[in-house]
Motif scaffolding. Sequence first.
Motif, PDB file in Angstrom:
ATOM      1  N   UNK A   1       3.210   6.503  -0.571  1.00  0.00           N
ATOM      2  CA  UNK A   1       2.825   6.780  -1.957  1.00  0.00           C
ATOM      3  C   UNK A   1       2.498   5.472  -2.677  1.00  0.00           C
ATOM      4  N   UNK A   2       3.337   4.465  -2.486  1.00  0.00           N
ATOM      5  CA  UNK A   2       3.092   3.168  -3.146  1.00  0.00           C
ATOM      6  C   UNK A   2       1.811   2.523  -2.630  1.00  0.00           C
TER       7      UNK A   2
ATOM      8  N   UNK B   1      -1.468   1.721  -4.842  1.00  0.00           N
ATOM      9  CA  UNK B   1      -2.028   0.364  -4.877  1.00  0.00           C
ATOM     10  C   UNK B   1      -3.516   0.374  -4.528  1.00  0.00           C
ATOM     11  N   UNK B   2      -3.869   1.135  -3.501  1.00  0.00           N
ATOM     12  CA  UNK B   2      -5.282   1.223  -3.104  1.00  0.00           C
ATOM     13  C   UNK B   2      -6.125   1.831  -4.219  1.00  0.00           C
ATOM     14  N   UNK B   3      -5.620   2.898  -4.822  1.00  0.00           N
ATOM     15  CA  UNK B   3      -6.360   3.528  -5.929  1.00  0.00           C
ATOM     16  C   UNK B   3      -6.518   2.597  -7.113  1.00  0.00           C
ATOM     17  N   UNK B   4      -5.448   1.859  -7.449  1.00  0.00           N
ATOM     18  CA  UNK B   4      -5.537   0.966  -8.609  1.00  0.00           C
ATOM     19  C   UNK B   4      -6.473  -0.208  -8.328  1.00  0.00           C
ATOM     20  N   UNK B   5      -6.525  -0.676  -7.094  1.00  0.00           N
ATOM     21  CA  UNK B   5      -7.407  -1.801  -6.776  1.00  0.00           C
ATOM     22  C   UNK B   5      -8.873  -1.362  -6.766  1.00  0.00           C
ATOM     23  N   UNK B   6      -9.131  -0.100  -6.417  1.00  0.00           N
ATOM     24  CA  UNK B   6     -10.514   0.410  -6.438  1.00  0.00           C
ATOM     25  C   UNK B   6     -10.981   0.731  -7.843  1.00  0.00           C
ATOM     26  N   UNK B   7     -10.059   1.049  -8.727  1.00  0.00           N
ATOM     27  CA  UNK B   7     -10.452   1.413 -10.084  1.00  0.00           C
ATOM     28  C   UNK B   7     -10.631   0.197 -10.982  1.00  0.00           C
TER      29      UNK B   7
END
Length: 195
Positions: A183-184, A188-194
């Motif tokens: 989940x973490x 992290x991946x989603x926040x770095x792509x956004x």
Amino acid sequence: MSTLEAAVEPILEADVRTVAAVQPVKDHPLFERLADLGDQPQLRILCAGVIALGAVRRDSRLALTGARMLAAHTLATWAKDFVKHRIDRTRPRSLGDPETDHRLAPGRSHEKEETSFPSGHAAGATAVARAYARAYPEHRVPAGIAGTILSLAQIPRCAHYPSDVGAGVAIGLASEALVDGAVKLGAHILSSHSS
């Protein structure tokens, strides 16, 4: 006897002594009720209930917690089954039978009486309790107590040896930690792509 066998022997002896000690209470209905609460369908219903309650209340934290509980339980169940179907061990309730042995042995039995190790109840209850406690640390003590009670109830009912329960708890903790890590990592991946 190998070094590993010699190291494990005291644990196996303690298992047998514990089974002998709990004989007077093994048929107490309280332990059966606790076992029912810690069984797979009931824990899955609990997880689904937490998800549903979160959805109804529009509480994303609660709904995500239920999803994490369900994911941790599912992973713990898969891991428990993986081990259980590779190690044969008779249930403590079969201990008096001269044809049975309480030791762990390589095997692929799917018979309930031959698959004592590890405890699925302990794996599932621990995974679910830990997932909830991680999301709601203010409730970690009651969640931990609930998971511990459901796990330990397997010993006096002679469904599992203490070492089976210990292995189940370890699987539950590891499964929940893996789900938390996934989940973490996903967040992290989603926040770095956004960004």
